[in-house]
Design an enzyme around this catalytic site. Structure first.
Site, PDB file in Angstrom:
ATOM      1  N   GLY A 465     -16.030  -3.952  -8.147  1.00 44.02           N
ATOM      2  CA  GLY A 465     -16.311  -4.868  -7.062  1.00 44.02           C
ATOM      3  C   GLY A 465     -16.095  -4.346  -5.661  1.00 44.02           C
ATOM      4  O   GLY A 465     -16.713  -4.848  -4.718  1.00 44.02           O
ATOM      5  N   ARG A 625      -8.547   5.034   7.997  1.00 46.67           N
ATOM      6  CA  ARG A 625      -9.985   5.161   8.186  1.00 46.67           C
ATOM      7  C   ARG A 625     -10.752   4.195   7.279  1.00 46.67           C
ATOM      8  O   ARG A 625     -10.483   4.110   6.076  1.00 46.67           O
ATOM      9  CB  ARG A 625     -10.400   6.596   7.883  1.00 46.67           C
ATOM     10  N   ILE A 626     -11.689   3.479   7.851  1.00 48.41           N
ATOM     11  CA  ILE A 626     -12.492   2.521   7.089  1.00 48.41           C
ATOM     12  C   ILE A 626     -13.877   3.133   6.848  1.00 48.41           C
ATOM     13  O   ILE A 626     -14.630   3.379   7.786  1.00 48.41           O
ATOM     14  CB  ILE A 626     -12.619   1.189   7.841  1.00 48.41           C
ATOM     15  N   ASN A 628     -16.438   1.808   5.108  1.00 46.46           N
ATOM     16  CA  ASN A 628     -17.514   0.814   5.248  1.00 46.46           C
ATOM     17  C   ASN A 628     -16.900  -0.520   5.657  1.00 46.46           C
ATOM     18  O   ASN A 628     -16.289  -1.202   4.826  1.00 46.46           O
ATOM     19  CB  ASN A 628     -18.284   0.671   3.930  1.00 46.46           C
ATOM     20  N   PRO A 629     -17.018  -0.926   6.915  1.00 45.44           N
ATOM     21  CA  PRO A 629     -16.398  -2.178   7.371  1.00 45.44           C
ATOM     22  C   PRO A 629     -16.868  -3.407   6.606  1.00 45.44           C
ATOM     23  O   PRO A 629     -16.094  -4.346   6.412  1.00 45.44           O
ATOM     24  CB  PRO A 629     -16.818  -2.251   8.845  1.00 45.44           C
ATOM     25  N   GLN A 635     -13.324  -6.962   0.722  1.00 49.08           N
ATOM     26  CA  GLN A 635     -12.054  -6.795   0.025  1.00 49.08           C
ATOM     27  C   GLN A 635     -10.988  -7.723   0.587  1.00 49.08           C
ATOM     28  O   GLN A 635     -10.238  -8.375  -0.150  1.00 49.08           O
ATOM     29  CB  GLN A 635     -11.587  -5.344   0.123  1.00 49.08           C
ATOM     30  N   LYS A 698      -6.366   5.116   3.583  1.00 52.56           N
ATOM     31  CA  LYS A 698      -5.342   4.516   2.737  1.00 52.56           C
ATOM     32  C   LYS A 698      -6.043   3.511   1.834  1.00 52.56           C
ATOM     33  O   LYS A 698      -7.143   3.050   2.132  1.00 52.56           O
ATOM     34  CB  LYS A 698      -4.302   3.774   3.577  1.00 52.56           C
ATOM     35  N   GLY A 699      -5.416   3.141   0.751  1.00 52.21           N
ATOM     36  CA  GLY A 699      -5.999   2.106  -0.088  1.00 52.21           C
ATOM     37  C   GLY A 699      -5.969   0.770   0.615  1.00 52.21           C
ATOM     38  O   GLY A 699      -5.064   0.495   1.415  1.00 52.21           O
ATOM     39  N   GLU A 702      -5.487  -3.523  -2.636  1.00 55.12           N
ATOM     40  CA  GLU A 702      -4.280  -4.216  -3.094  1.00 55.12           C
ATOM     41  C   GLU A 702      -3.550  -4.904  -1.945  1.00 55.12           C
ATOM     42  O   GLU A 702      -3.083  -6.040  -2.076  1.00 55.12           O
ATOM     43  CB  GLU A 702      -3.319  -3.224  -3.777  1.00 55.12           C
TER      44      GLU A 702
END
Length: 735
Positions: A465, A625-626, A628-629, A635, A698-699, A702
């Site tokens: 997802g 760092r993103i 895909n915004p 998320q 970073k993740g 979660e």
């Protein structure tokens, strides 16, 4: 960092697989069939135990076998003996996993004890209801309060006893957090097919390789390469697919016994005892502080449910060890074996539980000493990770507070509980911080530049997802200098290069870094080919001066000098340029890497009915760092919705007389629906963190659920003046 220009990374690109999903063309595990080469498929239905503990004394399958369309029934009375080799990977836990149909033991209500296979699903389901089972029943223990705890996991620093004795402020708090089930839209499903001694399964899983493939090889005594696992699409999982559950093994057993492919799909009811769950907790926390709100000591006593046959534990203690500066900490964490099936990781595992307790306690302390909740957190901001002594790689939590307070209008909040009304509604605003460890693991990806100038990228990861198809394509496209349309990213097949499990917020950092590495290798090889080719316009150029844009190699400062991948490869007789991308974590940690967030919530509580409605919510996140915004926002909003469920709705109810789950359905196990979801907004601070991985991420999957439930709970207190320490917060707790 790549020397390539950043063109699509950082852009809010739509999901590459979005159209397939919304038009119903994306094949999930149970959707595979004739068009995928699966012929003559049979259907299976599991027979579940109707007692909570004991032994099977008899199984009468005659009525089932006589039913039209039934092909056979497999149970411990006629099942083959399986090797069940040891498999110490993260697919399994300490203890002994369920050995399907290998003995007469019943370990919990719903324990799978037989399977009926038939020509049609309807015949299999009806046949399962015709199987008669007798038992030697024992009394199960399913209540956390009644179990006997295991040996503790302990942590301590400083002198908690002395600090507590001297603390001017002391709070003794007890929190009870209910069991939660994942309830993804797609139920767990498996199609199993044998060809001689080789097994292929189409499975709902978050780990095709070292997860499901390795476990099935261990169960059946096969070489790993003799098992192939395919999982191209996963319809949500939230952690439920992080290990191989009995249903997958049962499908493979049935297929081998019937000598034909077998499809097995769990009913929604079976999802509550054939797969795992977030365990229930009893968390006692004592807090000692000075009158200025600075923490002096905390004492944690934690009890969590696990099964009688395996020990499941998670990182629930981390928040209490390092989130806030605390010189004296003591923790006692014990699992409590019960006659239930084994829990498993669920979104924000450990952290969502720990954050709830710590953040609610911080809010209680703020009111106790009369300090603004954000200011209290500022006063306890650590300068390093006090659990390890390591510096933080980045920690922008204070900035999350600033941005969130400004955007949410925190300064306009009347701090007095119960002071704000909107007609019959009591209105409250609360906040909480969130954190989740930045996890990385070894990963591989194969990158192939084809003769036509397009690329194929393959990695055995998953996409349940978050948008793995899209984000990995963006990474590869920029590194190769191609458009998104020219990159074909494939996943979910155990024959592809190995990756870690698709969980723990490690996919982007780990697999993304492998994709970047492989694409960089391919691009550099193409550049070397050009600069050494006497016919190329780039002959003799410095490779560092060459970039690739839209499939054309060119000088960074002179776009007129260059040529396409296609022309270069055709002239040199190359049909492909291929490399395997690798990522490995640092051997030894020198910094402490976490993602952070600050969550703000406004709730309304009906003064007469006790009904709670979340009116608006904001999350501000430090996730570096993103890529895909658009995906990042998806998320965050999904995490907030899950947090609303955890705070106000989700609660697995067990009848402790026999271990039956009373609300094992989506009518009685409540999850948020549209009417429960208010105006949600997410802000990501951006930036980079190059310590954990070379792509600077970073993740974020979660951390976005952590902090949501305590922000809501704190808002409920602000609205009503009533502190509810149990989850979910129900109407009766506010009346």
């Amino acid at each position: 960092m790549s020397s390539q220009p950043e063109v699509v990374v950082g852009e809010p690109k739509v999901r590459i697989d979005g159209r397939l999903k919304v038009t119903g063309k994306a094949p999930y595990a149970a959707d595979h069939g004739h068009e995928h080469g699966i012929e003559n498929m049979a259907y299976a239905a599991i027979v579940d135990a109707t007692i909570g503990r004991g032994r099977i004394t008899g199984i009468d399958t005659s009525a089932a076998e006589a039913h039209e369309g039934v092909l056979g029934v497999v149970s411990h009375e006629n099942a083959p003996k399986l090797p069940y080799r040891e498999n110490a990977g993260s697919n399994n836990l300490p203890g002994e996993r369920i050995r399907v149909f290998q003995n007469d033991r019943v370990l919990f209500f719903g324990h799978p004890i037989a399977v009926v296979v038939a020509e049609t699903l309807e015949a299999a389901q009806h046949g399962a209801r015709l199987v008669e089972v007798t038992y030697d029943e024992e009394s199960p223990t399913t209540d956390l309060e009644d179990g006997t705890p295991d040996e503790p996991t302990n942590y301590s620093r400083g002198d908690v006893e002395a600090a507590m004795a001297d603390a001017p402020v002391r709070l003794d708090l007890t929190y009870n957090l209910s069991r939660n089930h994942h309830n993804p839209m797609e139920p767990h499903a498996t199609i199993a097919r044998w060809e001689g001694d080789k097994l292929t399964v189409w499975d709902k899983t978050q780990w095709v390789g070292d997860g499901t493939q390795v476990e099935l090889a261990a169960v059946f005594g096969l070489a790993q390469d003799d098992v192939r696992v395919l999982s191209p699409y996963v319809g949500g999982a939230f952690g439920s697919g992080l290990r191989t559950w009995p249903n997958t093994v049962i499908a493979a057993v049935a297929a081998r016994e019937l000598d034909r492919p077998v499809k097995l799909v769990l009913a929604r009811r079976q999802m509550y005892f054939n797969t795992g769950f977030r365990p229930a907790y009893r968390y006692q926390l004592t807090v000692g502080a000075d009158r200025d709100g600075r923490l002096l000591a905390t004492d944690h006593v934690v009890r969590a449910e696990t099964s009688s046959y395996e020990t499941f534990s998670e990182a629930v203690l981390s928040a209490g060890q390092m989130k806030y500066s605390t010189p004296n900490v003591r923790q006692d964490y014990r699992t409590v074996p019960l006659d239930v099936n084994t829990p498993i990781w669920m979104r924000g595992p450990g952290a969502a539980t720990g954050d709830h307790v710590i953040e609610t306690a911080m809010d209680e302390l703020a009111y106790e000493v009369g300090i603004d909740p954000i200011e209290l957190r500022r006063r306890n901001e650590p300068t390093e990770d006090e659990s390890s002594g390591l510096p933080f790689s980045t920690r922008r939590l204070l900035e999350c507070y600033d941005v969130g307070a400004r955007e949410f209008g925190w300064s306009r909040r009347n701090p007095k509980p119960g002071s704000t009304r909107d007609g019959d509604w009591q209105v409250g605003i609360g906040m909480a911080s969130a954190l989740y460890h930045t996890s990385v693991a070894p990963a591989r990806a194969r990158v192939r530049l084809r003769i036509d100038g397009t690329a194929l990228v393959e990695s055995a990861t998953s996409d349940m997802g978050p948008g793995t198809y899209t984000s990995m394509t963006q990474i590869a496209a920029d590194a190769l200098g191609l458009t998104l349309d020219d990159v074909d990213f494939r996943l979910g097949d155990s024959v592809m290069p190995a990756t870690p499990p698709h969980g723990g917020s490690m996919t982007m950092a780990s697999v993304g870094s492998a994709v970047q590495n492989g694409a960089d290798k391919v691009r550099r090889e193409a550049i070397d080919l050009a600069v050494n080719d006497t016919v190329s316009p780039l002959h003799g150029a410095d490779p560092a001066d060459i970039v690739v844009r839209r499939g054309r190699l060119q000088l960074r400062n002179d776009a007129s000098r260059g040529e396409t991948y296609r022309a270069l490869m055709a002239r040199n007789g190359r049909t492909r340029i291929q490399a395997t991308g690798l990522f490995s974590p640092r051997e030894e940690a020198t910094k402490s890497a976490w993602a952070y967030g600050a969550v703000f919530a406004e709730v309304g509580v009906d003064a007469q009915l006790g009904l709670v409605r979340v009116r608006r919510m904001l999350g501000v996140y430090d996730a570096a760092r993103i890529i895909n915004p658009r995906l990042a926002e998806s998320q965050a909003l999904g995490g907030m919705v899950g947090g609303i469920g955890k705070a106000l709705l989700e609660h697995t109810v067990t009848d402790h007389r026999d271990g039956r789950i009373v609300n094992a359905n989506l009518a009685d196990y409540l999850v948020p629906v549209n009417a429960d979801v208010p105006d949600l907004k997410a802000i990501y601070l951006g930036g980079r963190d190059d310590y954990p991985d070379p792509i600077g991420v970073k993740g974020l999957g979660e951390v976005v659920i952590c902090g949501v439930a305590p922000a809501i709970a704190n808002a409920v207190f602000h609205a009503t003046g009533r502190r509810v320490r149990d989850l979910p917060i129900t109407i009766d707790s506010l009346l």
